[in-house]
Motif scaffolding. Structure first.
Motif, PDB file in Angstrom:
ATOM      1  N   VAL A  63       4.607   6.599  -0.245  1.00 15.62           N
ATOM      2  CA  VAL A  63       4.252   5.489  -1.138  1.00 15.62           C
ATOM      3  C   VAL A  63       5.517   4.945  -1.792  1.00 15.62           C
ATOM      4  O   VAL A  63       6.368   5.713  -2.271  1.00 15.62           O
ATOM      5  N   ASP A  64       5.690   3.630  -1.885  1.00 16.67           N
ATOM      6  CA  ASP A  64       6.864   2.992  -2.512  1.00 16.67           C
ATOM      7  C   ASP A  64       6.655   2.977  -4.028  1.00 16.67           C
ATOM      8  O   ASP A  64       6.001   2.093  -4.584  1.00 16.67           O
ATOM      9  N   ARG A  65       7.207   3.998  -4.724  1.00 18.14           N
ATOM     10  CA  ARG A  65       7.030   4.162  -6.164  1.00 18.14           C
ATOM     11  C   ARG A  65       8.389   4.200  -6.842  1.00 18.14           C
ATOM     12  O   ARG A  65       9.337   4.816  -6.338  1.00 18.14           O
ATOM     13  N   SER A  79       7.709   2.143   7.455  1.00 12.90           N
ATOM     14  CA  SER A  79       7.501   3.203   6.479  1.00 12.90           C
ATOM     15  C   SER A  79       7.787   4.553   7.123  1.00 12.90           C
ATOM     16  O   SER A  79       7.661   4.740   8.340  1.00 12.90           O
ATOM     17  N   TYR A 108       4.509   0.836  -8.662  1.00 16.93           N
ATOM     18  CA  TYR A 108       4.087   0.997  -7.275  1.00 16.93           C
ATOM     19  C   TYR A 108       4.097  -0.381  -6.612  1.00 16.93           C
ATOM     20  O   TYR A 108       3.572  -1.357  -7.162  1.00 16.93           O
ATOM     21  N   LYS A 109       4.654  -0.466  -5.421  1.00 15.28           N
ATOM     22  CA  LYS A 109       4.681  -1.714  -4.676  1.00 15.28           C
ATOM     23  C   LYS A 109       3.530  -1.761  -3.674  1.00 15.28           C
ATOM     24  O   LYS A 109       2.988  -0.715  -3.283  1.00 15.28           O
ATOM     25  N   PRO A 110       3.146  -2.942  -3.163  1.00 11.80           N
ATOM     26  CA  PRO A 110       2.061  -3.033  -2.170  1.00 11.80           C
ATOM     27  C   PRO A 110       2.422  -2.292  -0.874  1.00 11.80           C
ATOM     28  O   PRO A 110       3.599  -2.021  -0.590  1.00 11.80           O
ATOM     29  N   ASN A 111       1.348  -1.990  -0.090  1.00 15.75           N
ATOM     30  CA  ASN A 111       1.550  -1.270   1.172  1.00 15.75           C
ATOM     31  C   ASN A 111       2.428  -2.091   2.122  1.00 15.75           C
ATOM     32  O   ASN A 111       2.269  -3.311   2.246  1.00 15.75           O
ATOM     33  N   GLN A 112       3.289  -1.411   2.813  1.00 19.26           N
ATOM     34  CA  GLN A 112       4.196  -2.077   3.750  1.00 19.26           C
ATOM     35  C   GLN A 112       3.709  -1.823   5.189  1.00 19.26           C
ATOM     36  O   GLN A 112       2.750  -1.091   5.439  1.00 19.26           O
ATOM     37  N   ASP A 113       4.375  -2.418   6.145  1.00 21.65           N
ATOM     38  CA  ASP A 113       4.063  -2.217   7.565  1.00 21.65           C
ATOM     39  C   ASP A 113       4.332  -0.761   7.937  1.00 21.65           C
ATOM     40  O   ASP A 113       5.396  -0.209   7.605  1.00 21.65           O
TER      41      ASP A 113
END
Length: 541
Positions: free
Chosen positions: A355-357, A289, A280-285
């Motif tokens: 979510v960036d997974r 998204s 999982y990557k950190p939250n993006q703008d």
């Protein structure tokens, strides 16, 4: 007429020999013929070689019967352990016997199915098929160099329609190895897989192999404790040799092919590994998204006052405009436009972003290199002075550094992997190679075979020369001397007979003188007179 009477034929000439001379002549001729025949037969005797050894009684009888039909001479070695045929016919006879399926090696193969009788039951057909399959597998085992004989027992269960009652076939193998021979684990594994592949649905673990002493040969594969099998060990050796060739090939042009030695130890990973990773990557703008879901909620809350008044037309009339401005008191919320006084509005909005997974499935290759350890030894450089005298000199630091860098590049050195490299520059202590001792000419196999052939033909020539000089020549000389002596005697007899006949023709007065002369001649040479009389008696007149 007298000339013809005194020209004896050959029978009369041989008749002049006595019994002893005739016997000696006959013995000489017979001996000569016998010796010549013996020498010829000895020279024509073929060299016998082994056709088959350790034949069973059944195979031996079949092979001998076929040899008799092919008109091939044969004999047995001492003790009857081997069957011998002429050396120049060994390969041809083997091919002819092989076309007839001989020798069968004591095992019956699929030729058993050729003798099926009419009306054979299904059970007998299955039994014959199993016997034939066992025989064919035994023949295949006997083709191995270390296997002298083999017996195979197959246990093939009956097929069942119920899956729970189905059983896997199994096999038991008994190998008779040659004295001093042994099978390595790779060969045993090959035998097991050969048998399991020949019978349908037979797993390799159901094959048991023992030798003639009862030792279990297939135990190494059952425990599964062996870290490497033969193929894996071969792969490791191949990897190491490949790196050694690379290192020596890159360094040899600098120091010479005989001035570098390298050894590699490779740690190979044969484990079968599978990995699954979820990242999982950190939250993006939120602007970058994508929206996964969105929800909005609005609610209007009124006061606690209820409708009042007299029902009728008046309450349904619109309200009268206010005469004074309405000012909200402190702490009160102005109603929404269009909302009646004393009411409140509530709004909620929920937005869910993707979510960036990342899910990663990795299957590591078998046989990857975990670590390499290299050791390289480089000989001192050989230099020559002005006088031509050679000496050894160590490499400079720059040259050694250059060799280290070349070796690292050749082996793919990786410090993070734990690879190690050690390069040593030292003079080699190489023993002088002594020239290989040449085999004397009299010990070389081809010269020994040639010498045997020469001795054989020299013995034949010597025997022929001995017969010619010691037996035939004296006999011929004796015959010639006897013939010459008999010819002289016949000539003298003819001369005497001519003299007597001439005296007899002179008339009666001289007949008395001829008789007197004949008497005197008979007294002087009675053998000559006897010969003349013999010729007269044997004549035609």
């Amino acid at each position: 007429m007298a000339e013809n009477n005194f020209a004896p034929p050959m029978t009369q000439t041989l008749g002049g020999f006595n019994a002893r001379q005739i016997l000696v002549l006959m013995v000489a001729v017979a001996t000569t013929v016998s010796l010549l025949a013996g020498i010829w037969l000895w020279g024509q005797t073929p060299d016998y070689r082994v056709l088959y050894g350790n034949l069973s009684d059944r195979d031996g009888g079949s092979v001998i019967e076929s040899l008799q039909q092919l008109n091939v001479p044969y004999k047995f070695a001492e003790g009857g352990g081997a069957l011998l045929v002429p050396a120049n016919q060994v390969h041809e006879v083997r091919l002819r016997l092989a076309s007839q399926g001989l020798p069968r090696g004591g095992a019956t193969g699929f030729e058993l199915m050729e003798n099926q009788k009419f009306g054979t039951s299904q059970f007998l057909e299955q039994v014959n098929y199993q016997r034939a399959l066992e025989g064919e597998l035994a023949r295949s085992m006997q083709t191995l160099a270390a296997v002298q004989g083999a017996r195979i027992h197959l246990a093939i269960p009956k097929p069942s329609v119920f899956a729970k009652e189905q059983q896997k076939p199994s096999a038991s193998v008994v190998l008779a190895l040659y004295p001093g021979r042994a099978l390595d684990p790779g060969q045993i594994n090959g035998i097991v897989h050969l048998i399991s592949s020949s019978v349908p649905d037979m797993p390799a673990k159901n094959v048991t192999v023992v030798d003639q002493s009862g030792a279990l040969l297939s135990s190494a594969r059952e425990g599964g404790g062996a870290p490497l099998d033969a193929s894996q060990l071969k792969y490791v050796r191949q990897i190491e040799q490949d790196y050694i060739r690379r290192i020596e090939a890159i360094v040899a042009p600098l120091v010479g092919a005989r001035n570098v030695r390298a050894q590699i130890t490779a740690d190979i990973d044969f484990a079968q590994t599978e990995q699954t990773a979820e990242i999982y990557k950190p939250n993006q703008d939120p602007k970058d998204s994508s929206v996964r879901s969105q929800q909005k909620v609005e609610s209007l809350n009124g006061g606690d006052q209820n409708a009042a008044g007299v029902p009728g037309a008046l309450p349904n009339q619109p309200p009268v405009p206010a005469t004074a401005p309405i000012v909200a008191a402190a702490g009160e919320t102005a109603p929404a436009s269009g909302a009646p006084p004393g009411t409140g509005a509530h709004k909620e909005s929920t937005v869910n972003y993707e979510v960036d997974r990342t899910i990663r499935y990795t299957r590591l290759p078998v046989g990857s290199i975990k670590r390499l350890s290299a050791a390289v030894v480089v000989n001192h450089r050989t230099v020559a002075d002005k006088s031509g005298k050679t000496s050894s000199k160590p490499l400079s630091d720059a040259e050694k550094t250059q060799i280290i860098e070349l070796v690292k590049e050749a082996m793919g050195f990786d410090a993070n992997r734990g690879d190690t490299l050690n390069v040593l520059n030292s003079p080699f202590n190489v023993d002088k190679e002594e020239p290989a001792a040449e085999i004397p000419a009299w010990k070389q196999p081809e010269n020994i075979a040639l010498a045997k052939e020469l001795v054989k033909y020299l013995l034949i020539a010597g025997l022929l020369l001995f017969i010619a000089l010691k037996i035939l020549r004296p006999s011929f000389n004796s015959i010639v001397a006897s013939l010459q002596r008999m010819e002289a005697e016949n000539a003298a007899a003819r001369e005497s007979a001519t003299t007597v006949a001439a005296a007899a023709e002179q008339g009666a007065p001289s007949r008395q003188d001829g008789v007197t002369g004949a008497k005197q001649l008979a007294q002087q040479d009675p053998k000559l007179v006897a010969s003349v009389v013999k010729q007269w008696v044997g004549g035609d007149e």
